[in-house]
Scaffold this motif. Structure first.
Motif, PDB file in Angstrom:
ATOM      1  N   ARG A  15       0.735  -1.331   0.046  1.00  0.00           N
ATOM      2  CA  ARG A  15      -0.057  -0.052  -0.004  1.00  0.00           C
ATOM      3  C   ARG A  15       0.958   1.389  -0.159  1.00  0.00           C
ATOM      4  O   ARG A  15       0.252   2.381  -0.632  1.00  0.00           O
ATOM      5  CB  ARG A  15      -1.053   0.060   0.991  1.00  0.00           C
ATOM      6  N   GLY A  16       1.896   1.213   0.561  1.00  0.00           N
ATOM      7  CA  GLY A  16       2.818   2.465   0.535  1.00  0.00           C
ATOM      8  C   GLY A  16       3.813   2.498  -0.790  1.00  0.00           C
ATOM      9  O   GLY A  16       4.228   3.700  -1.109  1.00  0.00           O
ATOM     10  N   GLU A  17       3.271   1.547  -1.688  1.00  0.00           N
ATOM     11  CA  GLU A  17       4.618   1.531  -2.887  1.00  0.00           C
ATOM     12  C   GLU A  17       4.184   2.697  -3.767  1.00  0.00           C
ATOM     13  O   GLU A  17       5.115   3.335  -4.331  1.00  0.00           O
ATOM     14  CB  GLU A  17       4.632   0.366  -3.584  1.00  0.00           C
ATOM     15  N   PRO A  18       2.830   2.996  -4.221  1.00  0.00           N
ATOM     16  CA  PRO A  18       2.607   4.095  -5.289  1.00  0.00           C
ATOM     17  C   PRO A  18       3.260   5.226  -4.802  1.00  0.00           C
ATOM     18  O   PRO A  18       3.656   6.144  -5.521  1.00  0.00           O
ATOM     19  CB  PRO A  18       0.944   4.032  -5.178  1.00  0.00           C
ATOM     20  N   ALA A  19       2.849   5.899  -3.482  1.00  0.00           N
ATOM     21  CA  ALA A  19       3.600   7.191  -3.276  1.00  0.00           C
ATOM     22  C   ALA A  19       4.821   7.007  -3.305  1.00  0.00           C
ATOM     23  O   ALA A  19       5.719   8.029  -3.756  1.00  0.00           O
ATOM     24  CB  ALA A  19       3.154   7.272  -1.762  1.00  0.00           C
ATOM     25  N   ARG A  20       5.617   6.078  -2.953  1.00  0.00           N
ATOM     26  CA  ARG A  20       7.112   6.031  -2.970  1.00  0.00           C
ATOM     27  C   ARG A  20       7.619   5.948  -4.460  1.00  0.00           C
ATOM     28  O   ARG A  20       8.762   6.740  -4.780  1.00  0.00           O
ATOM     29  CB  ARG A  20       7.496   4.527  -2.494  1.00  0.00           C
ATOM     30  N   LEU A  21       6.763   5.428  -5.353  1.00  0.00           N
ATOM     31  CA  LEU A  21       7.537   5.265  -6.708  1.00  0.00           C
ATOM     32  C   LEU A  21       6.975   6.779  -7.387  1.00  0.00           C
ATOM     33  O   LEU A  21       7.888   7.227  -8.087  1.00  0.00           O
ATOM     34  CB  LEU A  21       6.282   4.301  -7.693  1.00  0.00           C
ATOM     35  N   CYS A  22       5.915   7.456  -6.914  1.00  0.00           N
ATOM     36  CA  CYS A  22       5.739   8.887  -7.397  1.00  0.00           C
ATOM     37  C   CYS A  22       7.154   9.724  -6.798  1.00  0.00           C
ATOM     38  O   CYS A  22       7.366  10.481  -7.807  1.00  0.00           O
ATOM     39  CB  CYS A  22       4.547   9.382  -6.668  1.00  0.00           C
TER      40      CYS A  22
END
Length: 233
Positions: A15-22
């Motif tokens: 769940r934290g990965e989309p923000a991390r990738l942005c």
């Protein structure tokens, strides 16, 4: 632009990965604090005892921006997308990106339970949640078919693409954990092409290469530890 950003989440690409990738794609500096499940179990009682920050909820991820903390993974992804220029170019595009994040949330909820499913309940868990994948994944494929750009929304990468890419990473981890292949319904041709485009974005490629090497080293260490234990028995 904020002076300081800190993302707190577990290592798996969930769940934290989309923000991390942005943030990684945009080249925005941030503290990427990764905690183990053991760390989290030790931290959680203290969070529950706090009553001075209602936005710091007792679950991860957290995003701390110049000392302010927000919770809820989709809210964090939307914020990261906004400061990274990945939220969509128009009001309508932003709404479509939000729609994609809703689909992302549904398919993540279908796969994430496998991370914690006992071996004797794997078949039951897959049977329960696979219909959700079969419902939503074809929609994404049709959206890509209708959008000649190869991106889910508009003519450039958005958090929608990064979120669905992170879902595929997580699906690989989750199904691999229970010794299964990712279902065929997940790997549609246009989605695979979209994931390939995302994986070739320079900062994302560098990050994924680094993550793959870390996972390889962790697997080697785990194997060596297991062999050492067996040798002493």
């Amino acid at each position: 632009m904020p002076q300081s950003i800190k993302l707190t989440y577990f290592d798996p690409p969930a769940r934290g990965e989309p923000a991390r990738l942005c943030l990684i794609h945009a080249g925005i500096e941030f503290e990427d604090k990764r905690v183990s499940f053991e760390d989290w179990f030790a931290m959680k009682p203290g969070v529950l005892a706090e009553d001075n920050n209602l936005f710091k909820q007792p679950y991860l991820p957290w995003l701390e921006v110049d000392g302010d903390i927000i919770s809820q993974s989709l809210a964090i992804a939307r914020y990261a997308a906004a400061i990274s220029g990945l939220a969509g170019k128009t009001i309508l595009e932003k709404a479509k990106v939000d729609m994609m994040l809703g689909i992302y949330n549904s398919i993540v909820e279908a796969v994430m339970p496998l991370m914690f499913t006992p071996d004797d309940q794997v078949d039951e868990a897959i049977a329960k949640h696979e219909p959700t994948l079969k419902k939503h994944i074809p929609v994404l494929e049709k959206i890509l078919e209708a959008n000649s750009s190869g991106w889910l929304v508009g003519d450039s990468v958005t958090v929608a693409d990064l979120a669905i890419f992170s879902f595929r990473l997580m699906a690989g981890v989750a199904f691999g954990k229970v010794g299964r292949d990712v279902p065929e319904c997940v790997d549609n041709p246009l989605l695979k092409a979209n994931w390939k485009r995302v994986s070739e974005l320079p900062n994302i490629k560098a990050y994924c290469d680094k993550r793959a090497e870390m996972m390889r080293q962790a697997a080697e260490q785990a194997k060596a530890s297991e062999e050492a234990t067996e040798a002493t028995e």
